[in-house]
Scaffold this motif. Structure first.
Motif, PDB file in Angstrom:
ATOM      1  N   THR A  68      20.534   3.048  46.149  1.00  0.00           N
ATOM      2  CA  THR A  68      20.261   2.930  47.793  1.00  0.00           C
ATOM      3  C   THR A  68      18.750   3.339  48.170  1.00  0.00           C
ATOM      4  OG1 THR A  68      22.645   3.338  48.055  1.00  0.00           O
ATOM      5  CG2 THR A  68      21.122   3.645  49.909  1.00  0.00           C
ATOM      6  N   ILE A  69      18.327   4.513  47.675  1.00  0.00           N
ATOM      7  CA  ILE A  69      17.017   4.915  47.989  1.00  0.00           C
ATOM      8  C   ILE A  69      15.809   3.936  47.315  1.00  0.00           C
ATOM      9  CG2 ILE A  69      15.391   6.964  47.551  1.00  0.00           C
ATOM     10  CD1 ILE A  69      18.017   8.748  47.456  1.00  0.00           C
ATOM     11  N   ALA A  70      16.410   3.434  46.289  1.00  0.00           N
ATOM     12  CA  ALA A  70      15.289   2.572  45.822  1.00  0.00           C
ATOM     13  C   ALA A  70      15.359   1.238  46.477  1.00  0.00           C
ATOM     14  CB  ALA A  70      15.859   2.058  44.146  1.00  0.00           C
ATOM     15  N   SER A  71      16.182   0.789  46.845  1.00  0.00           N
ATOM     16  CA  SER A  71      16.124  -0.533  47.853  1.00  0.00           C
ATOM     17  C   SER A  71      15.560  -0.171  49.108  1.00  0.00           C
ATOM     18  CB  SER A  71      17.808  -0.882  48.293  1.00  0.00           C
ATOM     19  OG  SER A  71      18.502  -1.319  47.138  1.00  0.00           O
ATOM     20  N   TYR A  72      15.648   1.216  49.636  1.00  0.00           N
ATOM     21  CA  TYR A  72      15.029   1.629  50.596  1.00  0.00           C
ATOM     22  C   TYR A  72      13.346   1.432  50.437  1.00  0.00           C
ATOM     23  CZ  TYR A  72      12.798   4.428  54.279  1.00  0.00           C
ATOM     24  OH  TYR A  72      11.856   4.943  55.344  1.00  0.00           O
ATOM     25  N   ALA A  73      13.035   1.898  49.237  1.00  0.00           N
ATOM     26  CA  ALA A  73      11.406   2.080  48.803  1.00  0.00           C
ATOM     27  C   ALA A  73      10.761   0.718  48.617  1.00  0.00           C
ATOM     28  CB  ALA A  73      11.466   2.730  47.431  1.00  0.00           C
ATOM     29  N   ASP A 142      15.116  21.304  46.221  1.00  0.00           N
ATOM     30  CA  ASP A 142      16.362  20.783  46.714  1.00  0.00           C
ATOM     31  C   ASP A 142      16.688  19.363  46.554  1.00  0.00           C
ATOM     32  OD1 ASP A 142      17.243  23.424  47.318  1.00  0.00           O
ATOM     33  OD2 ASP A 142      16.080  23.440  49.344  1.00  0.00           O
ATOM     34  N   SER A 143      15.245  18.606  46.085  1.00  0.00           N
ATOM     35  CA  SER A 143      15.526  17.029  46.154  1.00  0.00           C
ATOM     36  C   SER A 143      16.311  16.988  44.938  1.00  0.00           C
ATOM     37  CB  SER A 143      14.272  16.454  46.093  1.00  0.00           C
ATOM     38  OG  SER A 143      13.363  16.737  47.429  1.00  0.00           O
ATOM     39  N   THR A 144      17.371  15.727  45.180  1.00  0.00           N
ATOM     40  CA  THR A 144      18.078  15.392  43.945  1.00  0.00           C
ATOM     41  C   THR A 144      18.184  14.095  43.415  1.00  0.00           C
ATOM     42  OG1 THR A 144      20.151  15.513  45.398  1.00  0.00           O
ATOM     43  CG2 THR A 144      19.652  17.442  44.261  1.00  0.00           C
ATOM     44  N   HIS A 145      17.746  13.467  44.251  1.00  0.00           N
ATOM     45  CA  HIS A 145      17.938  11.728  44.194  1.00  0.00           C
ATOM     46  C   HIS A 145      16.338  11.276  44.400  1.00  0.00           C
ATOM     47  CE1 HIS A 145      22.107  12.683  44.701  1.00  0.00           C
ATOM     48  NE2 HIS A 145      22.162  11.848  43.734  1.00  0.00           N
ATOM     49  N   LEU A 146      16.136  10.041  43.620  1.00  0.00           N
ATOM     50  CA  LEU A 146      14.999   9.546  43.596  1.00  0.00           C
ATOM     51  C   LEU A 146      15.067   7.831  43.797  1.00  0.00           C
ATOM     52  CD1 LEU A 146      11.638   9.549  43.298  1.00  0.00           C
ATOM     53  CD2 LEU A 146      12.209   9.393  40.601  1.00  0.00           C
ATOM     54  N   GLY A 147      14.269   7.373  44.541  1.00  0.00           N
ATOM     55  CA  GLY A 147      14.347   5.781  44.189  1.00  0.00           C
ATOM     56  C   GLY A 147      12.639   5.325  44.582  1.00  0.00           C
ATOM     57  N   CYS A 148      12.266   4.567  43.779  1.00  0.00           N
ATOM     58  CA  CYS A 148      10.849   3.999  43.809  1.00  0.00           C
ATOM     59  C   CYS A 148      10.853   2.452  43.738  1.00  0.00           C
ATOM     60  CB  CYS A 148       9.972   4.791  42.698  1.00  0.00           C
ATOM     61  SG  CYS A 148      10.160   6.709  42.418  1.00  0.00           S
ATOM     62  N   ALA A 149       9.533   2.172  44.284  1.00  0.00           N
ATOM     63  CA  ALA A 149       9.389   0.745  43.936  1.00  0.00           C
ATOM     64  C   ALA A 149       7.827   0.661  43.854  1.00  0.00           C
ATOM     65  CB  ALA A 149       9.508   0.044  45.194  1.00  0.00           C
ATOM     66  N   ARG A 150       7.266  -0.482  42.909  1.00  0.00           N
ATOM     67  CA  ARG A 150       6.107  -0.899  42.734  1.00  0.00           C
ATOM     68  C   ARG A 150       5.952  -2.324  43.021  1.00  0.00           C
ATOM     69  NH1 ARG A 150       3.806  -3.047  38.216  1.00  0.00           N
ATOM     70  NH2 ARG A 150       1.854  -2.506  37.765  1.00  0.00           N
ATOM     71  N   LEU A 151       4.841  -2.546  43.837  1.00  0.00           N
ATOM     72  CA  LEU A 151       4.773  -4.010  44.190  1.00  0.00           C
ATOM     73  C   LEU A 151       3.242  -4.362  44.168  1.00  0.00           C
ATOM     74  CD1 LEU A 151       6.194  -6.234  46.287  1.00  0.00           C
ATOM     75  CD2 LEU A 151       5.105  -5.131  48.029  1.00  0.00           C
ATOM     76  N   GLN A 152       2.856  -5.591  43.982  1.00  0.00           N
ATOM     77  CA  GLN A 152       1.604  -6.152  44.019  1.00  0.00           C
ATOM     78  C   GLN A 152       1.387  -6.700  45.319  1.00  0.00           C
ATOM     79  OE1 GLN A 152       0.387  -8.901  41.154  1.00  0.00           O
ATOM     80  NE2 GLN A 152      -2.112  -8.336  41.916  1.00  0.00           N
ATOM     81  N   CYS A 153       0.703  -6.177  46.343  1.00  0.00           N
ATOM     82  CA  CYS A 153      -0.057  -6.594  47.434  1.00  0.00           C
ATOM     83  C   CYS A 153      -0.672  -7.831  47.600  1.00  0.00           C
ATOM     84  CB  CYS A 153      -0.591  -5.725  48.486  1.00  0.00           C
ATOM     85  SG  CYS A 153       0.111  -3.864  48.605  1.00  0.00           S
ATOM     86  N   HIS A 154      -0.620  -8.604  48.658  1.00  0.00           N
ATOM     87  CA  HIS A 154      -1.443  -9.724  48.882  1.00  0.00           C
ATOM     88  C   HIS A 154      -2.987  -9.788  48.617  1.00  0.00           C
ATOM     89  CE1 HIS A 154      -2.342 -13.434  50.918  1.00  0.00           C
ATOM     90  NE2 HIS A 154      -3.216 -12.994  51.539  1.00  0.00           N
ATOM     91  N   ASN A 155      -3.444  -8.487  48.663  1.00  0.00           N
ATOM     92  CA  ASN A 155      -4.896  -8.234  48.238  1.00  0.00           C
ATOM     93  C   ASN A 155      -5.007  -8.162  46.776  1.00  0.00           C
ATOM     94  OD1 ASN A 155      -3.911  -5.557  48.190  1.00  0.00           O
ATOM     95  ND2 ASN A 155      -5.367  -4.797  49.727  1.00  0.00           N
ATOM     96  N   GLY A 156      -4.098  -8.032  45.946  1.00  0.00           N
ATOM     97  CA  GLY A 156      -4.275  -7.656  44.679  1.00  0.00           C
ATOM     98  C   GLY A 156      -3.918  -6.277  44.054  1.00  0.00           C
TER      99      GLY A 156
END
Length: 176
Positions: A68-73, A142-156
């Motif tokens: 869920t957090i990864a989808s948010y990211a 206190d952080s227990t959950h992680l979600g991440c994303a990596r994306l190539q932007c329009h500018n490269g």
């Protein structure tokens, strides 16, 4: 005597072929580079491993991946596609952002955040000599959950975002 450009072209071709052969041999023999997997160092497990290595160094429990957090990211990364600006989402999670050119991997991004460790002074619970809040979010106890994303932007450029639940970096509290 012949055409001088033919000789130059032949020499350039041999030089370029030799350089490409040496580069491919070096990459193929390097155990940390997997040329068959373009997503290397960008999987959820890669994000987790990089975070949890830093957390283990200060005795903090490992994070767990949260889809869920990864989808948010990912949704937020897609919003940054057009400009790749390092603007926080102001969402419900703690957040670290990175951008870079070339092969900025998940591991590289987390490494940038963790490199701020040298600026965190535990005794005064403050940043000394530079930024450290990305680091303290990575190791926030206190952080227990992680979600991440990596994306190539329009500018490269590449845009990386990691979100943490519960968020960290509360004023006056120590990360660990």
């Amino acid at each position: 005597m012949g055409n001088p450009f033919t000789n130059i072209s032949s020499i350039l071709f041999l030089l370029i072929s030799s350089l490409l052969f040496m580069a491919s041999s070096t990459i193929a023999s390097h155990p940390a580079i997997d040329t068959t997997n373009p997503a290397q160092q960008n999987s959820p497990q890669d994000f987790l491993n990089a975070h949890n290595h830093a957390r283990a160094q200060v005795g903090v429990k490992p994070l767990v991946w949260n889809d869920t957090i990864a989808s948010y990211a990912l949704d937020y990364a897609r919003k940054r596609y057009g400009d790749c600006e390092l603007e926080h989402s102001d969402g419900p999670y703690g957040e670290n952002l990175a951008e870079g050119w070339g092969r900025l991997s998940a591991v590289d991004a987390v490494g940038m955040w963790v490199s701020e460790k040298s600026c965190y002074d535990y005794n005064s619970n403050s940043c000394v000599g530079g930024e450290c809040l990305h680091y303290t979010q990575v190791v926030w106890r206190d952080s227990t959950h992680l979600g991440c994303a990596r994306l190539q932007c329009h500018n490269g450029w590449l845009f990386v975002t990691c979100n943490y639940d519960p968020p960290g970096n509360y004023v006056g509290e120590r990360p660990y």
